[in-house]
Design a protein around this motif. Structure first.
Motif, PDB file in Angstrom:
ATOM      1  N   THR A  42      75.329  57.402 -74.188  1.00  0.00           N
ATOM      2  CA  THR A  42      75.023  56.411 -73.148  1.00  0.00           C
ATOM      3  C   THR A  42      73.524  56.327 -72.917  1.00  0.00           C
ATOM      4  OG1 THR A  42      77.175  56.709 -72.074  1.00  0.00           O
ATOM      5  CG2 THR A  42      75.408  55.794 -70.739  1.00  0.00           C
ATOM      6  N   THR A  43      72.812  57.446 -73.029  1.00  0.00           N
ATOM      7  CA  THR A  43      71.350  57.417 -72.944  1.00  0.00           C
ATOM      8  C   THR A  43      70.780  56.507 -74.017  1.00  0.00           C
ATOM      9  OG1 THR A  43      71.209  59.644 -71.997  1.00  0.00           O
ATOM     10  CG2 THR A  43      69.249  58.819 -73.119  1.00  0.00           C
ATOM     11  N   MET A  44      71.273  56.630 -75.243  1.00  0.00           N
ATOM     12  CA  MET A  44      70.801  55.778 -76.328  1.00  0.00           C
ATOM     13  C   MET A  44      71.098  54.310 -76.046  1.00  0.00           C
ATOM     14  SD  MET A  44      71.810  55.785 -80.407  1.00  0.00           S
ATOM     15  CE  MET A  44      71.181  57.424 -80.749  1.00  0.00           C
ATOM     16  N   LEU A  45      72.300  54.026 -75.552  1.00  0.00           N
ATOM     17  CA  LEU A  45      72.672  52.644 -75.262  1.00  0.00           C
ATOM     18  C   LEU A  45      71.786  52.062 -74.161  1.00  0.00           C
ATOM     19  CD1 LEU A  45      75.037  50.787 -76.350  1.00  0.00           C
ATOM     20  CD2 LEU A  45      76.061  51.131 -74.113  1.00  0.00           C
ATOM     21  N   ASN A  46      71.504  52.847 -73.118  1.00  0.00           N
ATOM     22  CA  ASN A  46      70.681  52.360 -72.016  1.00  0.00           C
ATOM     23  C   ASN A  46      69.239  52.120 -72.441  1.00  0.00           C
ATOM     24  OD1 ASN A  46      72.820  52.327 -70.234  1.00  0.00           O
ATOM     25  ND2 ASN A  46      72.385  54.345 -69.386  1.00  0.00           N
ATOM     26  N   ILE A  47      68.757  52.869 -73.419  1.00  0.00           N
ATOM     27  CA  ILE A  47      67.418  52.619 -73.962  1.00  0.00           C
ATOM     28  C   ILE A  47      67.407  51.293 -74.710  1.00  0.00           C
ATOM     29  CG2 ILE A  47      65.726  53.390 -75.678  1.00  0.00           C
ATOM     30  CD1 ILE A  47      66.443  56.273 -74.910  1.00  0.00           C
ATOM     31  N   ILE A  48      68.441  51.036 -75.506  1.00  0.00           N
ATOM     32  CA  ILE A  48      68.509  49.792 -76.264  1.00  0.00           C
ATOM     33  C   ILE A  48      68.585  48.579 -75.337  1.00  0.00           C
ATOM     34  CG2 ILE A  48      69.910  48.462 -77.906  1.00  0.00           C
ATOM     35  CD1 ILE A  48      70.787  51.198 -79.083  1.00  0.00           C
ATOM     36  N   SER A  49      69.330  48.724 -74.242  1.00  0.00           N
ATOM     37  CA  SER A  49      69.497  47.604 -73.314  1.00  0.00           C
ATOM     38  C   SER A  49      68.273  47.385 -72.441  1.00  0.00           C
ATOM     39  CB  SER A  49      70.717  47.828 -72.421  1.00  0.00           C
ATOM     40  OG  SER A  49      70.476  48.889 -71.507  1.00  0.00           O
ATOM     41  N   GLU A  91      64.065  40.169 -71.371  1.00  0.00           N
ATOM     42  CA  GLU A  91      63.234  39.795 -72.529  1.00  0.00           C
ATOM     43  C   GLU A  91      63.907  40.185 -73.843  1.00  0.00           C
ATOM     44  OE1 GLU A  91      58.785  40.174 -70.519  1.00  0.00           O
ATOM     45  OE2 GLU A  91      59.751  41.951 -71.378  1.00  0.00           O
ATOM     46  N   ARG A  92      64.831  41.128 -73.810  1.00  0.00           N
ATOM     47  CA  ARG A  92      65.499  41.573 -75.042  1.00  0.00           C
ATOM     48  C   ARG A  92      66.708  40.716 -75.397  1.00  0.00           C
ATOM     49  NH1 ARG A  92      65.200  48.213 -74.674  1.00  0.00           N
ATOM     50  NH2 ARG A  92      63.130  48.287 -73.698  1.00  0.00           N
ATOM     51  N   ASN A  93      67.177  39.898 -74.457  1.00  0.00           N
ATOM     52  CA  ASN A  93      68.364  39.049 -74.684  1.00  0.00           C
ATOM     53  C   ASN A  93      69.573  39.888 -75.097  1.00  0.00           C
ATOM     54  OD1 ASN A  93      67.277  36.550 -74.003  1.00  0.00           O
ATOM     55  ND2 ASN A  93      66.340  36.317 -76.019  1.00  0.00           N
ATOM     56  N   ILE A  94      69.811  40.958 -74.346  1.00  0.00           N
ATOM     57  CA  ILE A  94      70.931  41.853 -74.608  1.00  0.00           C
ATOM     58  C   ILE A  94      72.085  41.510 -73.658  1.00  0.00           C
ATOM     59  CG2 ILE A  94      71.717  44.241 -74.253  1.00  0.00           C
ATOM     60  CD1 ILE A  94      70.308  43.978 -76.843  1.00  0.00           C
ATOM     61  N   ALA A  95      73.298  41.523 -74.173  1.00  0.00           N
ATOM     62  CA  ALA A  95      74.493  41.407 -73.327  1.00  0.00           C
ATOM     63  C   ALA A  95      75.167  42.769 -73.285  1.00  0.00           C
ATOM     64  CB  ALA A  95      75.446  40.364 -73.883  1.00  0.00           C
ATOM     65  N   GLN A  96      75.539  43.214 -72.092  1.00  0.00           N
ATOM     66  CA  GLN A  96      76.156  44.532 -71.953  1.00  0.00           C
ATOM     67  C   GLN A  96      77.470  44.415 -71.192  1.00  0.00           C
ATOM     68  OE1 GLN A  96      73.432  47.601 -70.902  1.00  0.00           O
ATOM     69  NE2 GLN A  96      74.917  49.243 -71.139  1.00  0.00           N
ATOM     70  N   VAL A  97      78.513  45.013 -71.758  1.00  0.00           N
ATOM     71  CA  VAL A  97      79.834  45.053 -71.125  1.00  0.00           C
ATOM     72  C   VAL A  97      80.087  46.490 -70.707  1.00  0.00           C
ATOM     73  CG1 VAL A  97      82.299  44.600 -71.390  1.00  0.00           C
ATOM     74  CG2 VAL A  97      80.635  43.148 -72.569  1.00  0.00           C
ATOM     75  N   PHE A  98      80.352  46.690 -69.422  1.00  0.00           N
ATOM     76  CA  PHE A  98      80.464  48.046 -68.890  1.00  0.00           C
ATOM     77  C   PHE A  98      81.913  48.541 -68.890  1.00  0.00           C
ATOM     78  CE2 PHE A  98      76.554  46.279 -67.179  1.00  0.00           C
ATOM     79  CZ  PHE A  98      75.650  47.302 -67.423  1.00  0.00           C
ATOM     80  N   GLN A  99      82.076  49.784 -68.470  1.00  0.00           N
ATOM     81  CA  GLN A  99      83.384  50.432 -68.485  1.00  0.00           C
ATOM     82  C   GLN A  99      84.392  49.698 -67.609  1.00  0.00           C
ATOM     83  OE1 GLN A  99      83.077  54.614 -67.730  1.00  0.00           O
ATOM     84  NE2 GLN A  99      85.266  54.915 -67.487  1.00  0.00           N
TER      85      GLN A  99
END
Length: 358
Positions: free
Chosen positions: A49-56, A80-88
């Motif tokens: 999750t740390t890795m995912l939060n860095i990417i987002s 600015e990264r144009n990331i979409a994140q779907v949470f738990q």
């Protein structure tokens, strides 16, 4: 859509990390190709999750760089990264309809109404939401709400990647397989890179083109599901991947070879080193058994778990080692039966100090 590069990327939640043990994510180099599906797999607290939060962009790394298509975005904001994140757990606008939820990101970007309508209907068709587009979102099931969360991420056509943080947790077990299949179909239809965080190996192996196995903040191995199953880099990956996990057998030196007592089999002794540091691994699926009438058989059946088309046999070797056999061919075996056990040499892996050497 983007190629994502992790270049010496690491993070410590301590202000002044003094050793590797202070890092929640130890520095890592990875390249994720555009349009593929990836899974970050490992036990709780392993750093996924740390890795995912860095990417987002929710977390700034303490070490290294994050690149999107070669551009350094380490200091860029999430928007600015144009990331979409779907949470738990599903995040939806309960006062809006399904259509309103899907349209909202486009309305915020001032898309023309006709384009919004066309795009929403396209994404709804991908997610099998067409029939309920005008339903109130608050009245839907948990899996339908999670599909809306996913749809809001997909509805934009400028998304670099979709990040999925254990999104199947709240889904009914019978629906999980359907939703994993749907995610794969959407990936193939849209070409959007998808990254899934999970501790469930069946989710990771059935979803991802490439699985990243993590432990204690460190990437243990990255590869296709087939590679991880057939050639695990170390004993942890071998044990974590597969159900039942990899069998690990002790060995002895005999006639300048490695002798595996459980299998009564010799292998070339090219590993070197102390015998106590060497183990031979074999998948339960690769062991063959048959009833034995010998006075000193190789093993005895101590338990049987029936999985329908397959059975998992718990075995006790004559040297006292416990192991598993997974087979469709031995329905005549009963608890207490004596058996002979064999394995093809090509299916045997040699580990030295926990690492695969052959």
């Amino acid at each position: 859509m983007a190629e994502i590069t992790l270049k010496g990327l690491g993070h410590s939640y301590k202000a002044n990390p003094k050793s590797e043990a202070d890092y929640a994510l130890k520095p890592v180099d990875l390249v994720w190709e555009q349009g593929k599906t990836y899974a970050l797999l490992g036990p709780s607290g392993c750093g996924k999750t740390t890795m995912l939060n860095i990417i987002s962009g929710l977390l700034k790394p303490s070490d290294g760089q994050l690149l999107f298509d070669g551009k350094d975005v380490t200091a860029a904001t999430t928007s600015e990264r144009n990331i979409a994140q779907v949470f738990q757990f599903p995040v939806i606008y309960t006062t809006k309809s399904v259509r309103g939820n899907l349209a909202f990101p486009l309305e915020c970007r001032n898309w023309p109404k006709e384009q919004i309508k066309d795009r929403v209907e396209y994404i709804a068709a991908l997610l099998d939401l067409t029939e309920i587009l005008d339903y109130p979102a608050r009245k839907l099931s948990a899996d339908q709400k999670q599909l809306i969360s996913l749809g809001r991420g997909l509805v934009r056509n400028d998304v670099s990647a979709v990040l999925l943080d254990e999104p199947l947790t709240v889904i009914d077990p019978q629906m999980k397989f359907t939703l994993r299949r749907k995610l794969r179909e959407i990936n193939r239809a849209t070409g959007i890179t998808m990254i899934l965080v999970t501790h469930d190996q069946s989710e990771a192996m059935s979803f991802a083109d490439e699985v990243v196995v993590m432990k204690d903040g460190c990437v243990q191995q990255s590869g296709s599901p087939e590679q991880l199953f057939a050639r695990p880099n170390n004993e942890f990956v071998g044990y974590f991947i597969g159900s039942p996990p990899l069998n690990l057998f002790s060995v002895q030196f005999r006639n300048e070879c490695l002798y595996v007592p459980v299998l009564d089999q010799l292998l070339p002794a090219d590993a070197g080193g102390s015998i106590e540091t060497i183990k031979v691994g074999v998948r339960p699926e690769h062991l063959k058994v048959q009833k034995s009438s010998e006075e000193d058989p190789q093993a005895q059946v101590t338990g049987i778990d029936d999985l329908g088309i397959e059975q998992v046999f718990s075995m006790l070797g004559r040297n006292g080692e416990l192991f598993k056999v997974k087979s469709r061919l031995n329905r005549d075996l009963l608890c207490g039966d004596s058996v002979e056990v064999t394995a093809a040499e090509k299916d045997l892996m040699i580990f030295k100090e926990g690492l695969l050497v052959r």
